[in-house]
Design a protein around this motif. Structure first.
Motif, PDB file in Angstrom:
ATOM      1  N   LEU A 103      -7.787  24.885  13.994  1.00 54.02           N
ATOM      2  CA  LEU A 103      -7.665  26.104  14.672  1.00 54.02           C
ATOM      3  C   LEU A 103      -7.400  27.515  13.854  1.00 54.02           C
ATOM      4  O   LEU A 103      -7.933  28.364  14.190  1.00 54.02           O
ATOM      5  N   ALA A 104      -6.544  27.134  12.758  1.00 50.36           N
ATOM      6  CA  ALA A 104      -6.269  27.985  11.947  1.00 50.36           C
ATOM      7  C   ALA A 104      -5.754  27.676  10.588  1.00 50.36           C
ATOM      8  O   ALA A 104      -5.244  26.654  10.663  1.00 50.36           O
ATOM      9  N   SER A 105      -5.839  28.256   9.432  1.00 49.94           N
ATOM     10  CA  SER A 105      -5.368  27.899   8.214  1.00 49.94           C
ATOM     11  C   SER A 105      -5.225  29.357   7.089  1.00 49.94           C
ATOM     12  O   SER A 105      -6.058  29.934   7.181  1.00 49.94           O
ATOM     13  N   VAL A 106      -3.888  29.434   6.850  1.00 51.02           N
ATOM     14  CA  VAL A 106      -3.358  30.570   6.222  1.00 51.02           C
ATOM     15  C   VAL A 106      -2.693  29.986   5.048  1.00 51.02           C
ATOM     16  O   VAL A 106      -1.833  29.443   5.214  1.00 51.02           O
ATOM     17  N   TYR A 107      -3.148  30.542   3.963  1.00 52.37           N
ATOM     18  CA  TYR A 107      -2.497  30.329   2.399  1.00 52.37           C
ATOM     19  C   TYR A 107      -2.019  31.609   2.083  1.00 52.37           C
ATOM     20  O   TYR A 107      -2.701  32.783   2.019  1.00 52.37           O
ATOM     21  N   ARG A 108      -0.854  31.689   1.423  1.00 50.21           N
ATOM     22  CA  ARG A 108      -0.191  33.035   0.624  1.00 50.21           C
ATOM     23  C   ARG A 108       0.313  32.486  -0.585  1.00 50.21           C
ATOM     24  O   ARG A 108       1.319  31.368  -0.705  1.00 50.21           O
ATOM     25  N   GLY A 109       0.365  33.074  -1.886  1.00 54.68           N
ATOM     26  CA  GLY A 109       0.831  32.694  -2.831  1.00 54.68           C
ATOM     27  C   GLY A 109       1.777  33.836  -3.545  1.00 54.68           C
ATOM     28  O   GLY A 109       1.246  35.024  -3.429  1.00 54.68           O
ATOM     29  N   VAL A 110       2.750  33.432  -4.150  1.00 57.85           N
ATOM     30  CA  VAL A 110       3.755  34.804  -4.646  1.00 57.85           C
ATOM     31  C   VAL A 110       4.107  34.015  -6.199  1.00 57.85           C
ATOM     32  O   VAL A 110       3.978  32.759  -6.376  1.00 57.85           O
ATOM     33  N   TYR A 111       4.680  34.919  -6.921  1.00 59.58           N
ATOM     34  CA  TYR A 111       5.363  34.404  -8.193  1.00 59.58           C
ATOM     35  C   TYR A 111       6.482  35.425  -8.295  1.00 59.58           C
ATOM     36  O   TYR A 111       6.815  36.655  -7.778  1.00 59.58           O
ATOM     37  N   TYR A 112       7.584  34.811  -9.045  1.00 57.95           N
ATOM     38  CA  TYR A 112       8.890  35.449  -9.423  1.00 57.95           C
ATOM     39  C   TYR A 112       8.683  36.215 -10.602  1.00 57.95           C
ATOM     40  O   TYR A 112       8.145  35.812 -11.679  1.00 57.95           O
ATOM     41  N   GLU A 113       8.835  37.437 -10.367  1.00 59.49           N
ATOM     42  CA  GLU A 113       8.472  38.520 -11.287  1.00 59.49           C
ATOM     43  C   GLU A 113       9.260  38.535 -12.710  1.00 59.49           C
ATOM     44  O   GLU A 113       8.509  38.775 -13.856  1.00 59.49           O
ATOM     45  N   SER A 114      10.559  38.015 -12.711  1.00 60.19           N
ATOM     46  CA  SER A 114      11.309  37.783 -14.142  1.00 60.19           C
ATOM     47  C   SER A 114      10.607  36.700 -14.953  1.00 60.19           C
ATOM     48  O   SER A 114      10.711  36.575 -16.218  1.00 60.19           O
ATOM     49  N   SER A 115       9.953  35.546 -14.298  1.00 59.82           N
ATOM     50  CA  SER A 115       9.648  34.473 -14.927  1.00 59.82           C
ATOM     51  C   SER A 115       7.850  34.109 -14.798  1.00 59.82           C
ATOM     52  O   SER A 115       7.599  33.407 -15.563  1.00 59.82           O
ATOM     53  N   GLY A 116       7.584  34.672 -13.732  1.00 62.22           N
ATOM     54  CA  GLY A 116       6.038  34.443 -13.798  1.00 62.22           C
ATOM     55  C   GLY A 116       5.821  33.040 -12.876  1.00 62.22           C
ATOM     56  O   GLY A 116       4.745  32.738 -12.593  1.00 62.22           O
ATOM     57  N   ASN A 117       6.757  32.254 -12.581  1.00 64.23           N
ATOM     58  CA  ASN A 117       6.532  30.878 -12.132  1.00 64.23           C
ATOM     59  C   ASN A 117       6.331  31.435 -10.567  1.00 64.23           C
ATOM     60  O   ASN A 117       6.760  31.965  -9.832  1.00 64.23           O
ATOM     61  N   SER A 118       5.343  30.417 -10.294  1.00 62.59           N
ATOM     62  CA  SER A 118       4.386  30.622  -9.094  1.00 62.59           C
ATOM     63  C   SER A 118       4.789  29.630  -7.770  1.00 62.59           C
ATOM     64  O   SER A 118       5.299  28.524  -8.108  1.00 62.59           O
ATOM     65  N   SER A 119       4.822  29.853  -6.704  1.00 58.83           N
ATOM     66  CA  SER A 119       5.328  29.032  -5.409  1.00 58.83           C
ATOM     67  C   SER A 119       4.062  29.673  -4.307  1.00 58.83           C
ATOM     68  O   SER A 119       3.440  30.742  -4.443  1.00 58.83           O
ATOM     69  N   SER A 120       3.922  28.765  -3.415  1.00 58.29           N
ATOM     70  CA  SER A 120       2.827  29.109  -2.125  1.00 58.29           C
ATOM     71  C   SER A 120       3.348  28.281  -0.911  1.00 58.29           C
ATOM     72  O   SER A 120       3.986  27.417  -1.003  1.00 58.29           O
ATOM     73  N   THR A 121       2.741  28.942   0.012  1.00 55.81           N
ATOM     74  CA  THR A 121       2.843  28.284   1.174  1.00 55.81           C
ATOM     75  C   THR A 121       1.647  28.168   2.085  1.00 55.81           C
ATOM     76  O   THR A 121       0.782  29.076   1.649  1.00 55.81           O
ATOM     77  N   GLU A 122       1.425  27.180   2.904  1.00 52.00           N
ATOM     78  CA  GLU A 122       0.078  27.276   3.687  1.00 52.00           C
ATOM     79  C   GLU A 122       0.503  26.511   4.801  1.00 52.00           C
ATOM     80  O   GLU A 122       1.242  25.577   4.995  1.00 52.00           O
ATOM     81  N   VAL A 123      -0.210  27.070   6.086  1.00 50.96           N
ATOM     82  CA  VAL A 123      -0.063  26.686   7.367  1.00 50.96           C
ATOM     83  C   VAL A 123      -1.477  26.378   8.079  1.00 50.96           C
ATOM     84  O   VAL A 123      -2.257  26.963   8.015  1.00 50.96           O
ATOM     85  N   ARG A 124      -1.541  24.896   8.643  1.00 47.42           N
ATOM     86  CA  ARG A 124      -2.659  24.635   9.210  1.00 47.42           C
ATOM     87  C   ARG A 124      -2.299  23.987  10.486  1.00 47.42           C
ATOM     88  O   ARG A 124      -1.547  23.034  10.597  1.00 47.42           O
ATOM     89  N   VAL A 125      -3.072  24.647  11.575  1.00 45.10           N
ATOM     90  CA  VAL A 125      -2.980  24.419  12.983  1.00 45.10           C
ATOM     91  C   VAL A 125      -4.339  23.603  13.510  1.00 45.10           C
ATOM     92  O   VAL A 125      -5.397  24.079  13.164  1.00 45.10           O
ATOM     93  N   PHE A 126      -3.856  22.378  14.091  1.00 43.40           N
ATOM     94  CA  PHE A 126      -4.985  21.938  14.550  1.00 43.40           C
ATOM     95  C   PHE A 126      -5.111  21.604  15.967  1.00 43.40           C
ATOM     96  O   PHE A 126      -4.419  21.704  16.513  1.00 43.40           O
ATOM     97  N   THR A 127      -6.279  21.115  16.539  1.00 48.77           N
ATOM     98  CA  THR A 127      -6.506  20.999  18.000  1.00 48.77           C
ATOM     99  C   THR A 127      -5.465  19.929  18.504  1.00 48.77           C
ATOM    100  O   THR A 127      -5.046  19.982  19.685  1.00 48.77           O
TER     101      THR A 127
END
Length: 243
Positions: A103-127
């Motif tokens: 039904l829906a799938s949203v991904y977002r990625g971020v990084y910590y400015e002082s180190s450049g280390n990355s993280s992300s979250t994703e949400v997937r909704v099904f029927t």
């Protein structure tokens, strides 16, 4: 790629740390019978069920301000809808359109400015929960398919099932860990990552985090805390949607 402190780090491998996530093209097709109330089309072109699921997903997926001070949007910040990841029999990491019943799938990625280390979250909704469970089984299969995986010049090694984090409010949680050993240009790297996926009914919540080997303990805690935060955000968003 994830941009951080002027450095582009190809993360890939699982759903999220990737530049190739340009968004699926099906938006969750085949989810509701055309004669059902849930299939009525809204002004956005989505069915009522899709629109509600998308509203929940966009509220749950985390933006930089949700992580705290010092976080910024990655170069490829958002995919909406987001494709699914898949590891082929040849150990290549690829993306493919979301399965029927998404039904829906949203991904977002971020990084910590002082180190450049990355993280992300994703949400997937099904029927339904059964479709969400099938997604979870595919995540496990991707982990177990190859201990070394590649996409273009990017390489990941030491891929294995990890101990699932101790979090509450989930029906099931699976975990993966490994090392990014080469970036998108083929340059040798040594970054650890954790990839946590949890299911709550018909919804799957995902977080991936990357860091230096020396920060492995903090990396696991970051992943655990983020997954729990996603569960809490889902609970709040679902309550709001029902009001």
């Amino acid at each position: 790629m994830i941009a951080g402190a002027g450095v582009l780090v190809a993360l890939g491998l699982a759903v999220a740390l990737v530049a190739v996530l340009q968004g699926g093209d099906d938006g969750g097709g085949g989810s509701a019978d055309a004669s059902s109330p849930a299939a009525s089309v809204t002004a956005t072109g989505l069915s009522a069920g899709q629109a509600e699921a998308h509203a929940v997903a966009t509220r749950v997926a985390m933006a930089p301000q949700d992580w705290g001070a010092g976080y910024a949007k990655s170069e490829d910040y958002e995919a909406d809808p987001a494709d699914e990841s898949h590891v082929t029999s040849g150990c290549e990491w690829v993306t493919r359109a979301s399965r029927a019943g998404t039904l829906a799938s949203v991904y977002r990625g971020v990084y910590y400015e002082s180190s450049g280390n990355s993280s992300s979250t994703e949400v997937r909704v099904f029927t339904d929960a059964a479709t969400a469970e099938s997604y979870m089984r595919d995540v496990e299969a991707n982990t177990h398919r190859c201990p070394s995986q590649h996409s273009g010049k990017s390489r990941w090694t030491g891929i294995r099932e990890a101990t699932a984090p101790s979090v509450t409010g989930f029906d099931e949680v699976v975990a993966e860990e490994g090392t990014q050993s080469a970036d998108s240009e083929g340059k040798k790297t040594d970054f650890r990552y954790v990839y946590f996926t949890g299911r709550v009914g018909n919804t799957v919540l995902i977080t991936i985090a990357l860091d230096e080997p020396a920060n492995a303990a903090a990396l696991n805690k970051r992943g655990k805390d983020t997954l729990q935060e996603l569960q809490q955000r889902l609970e709040a968003a679902s309550t709001t949607a029902q009001q």
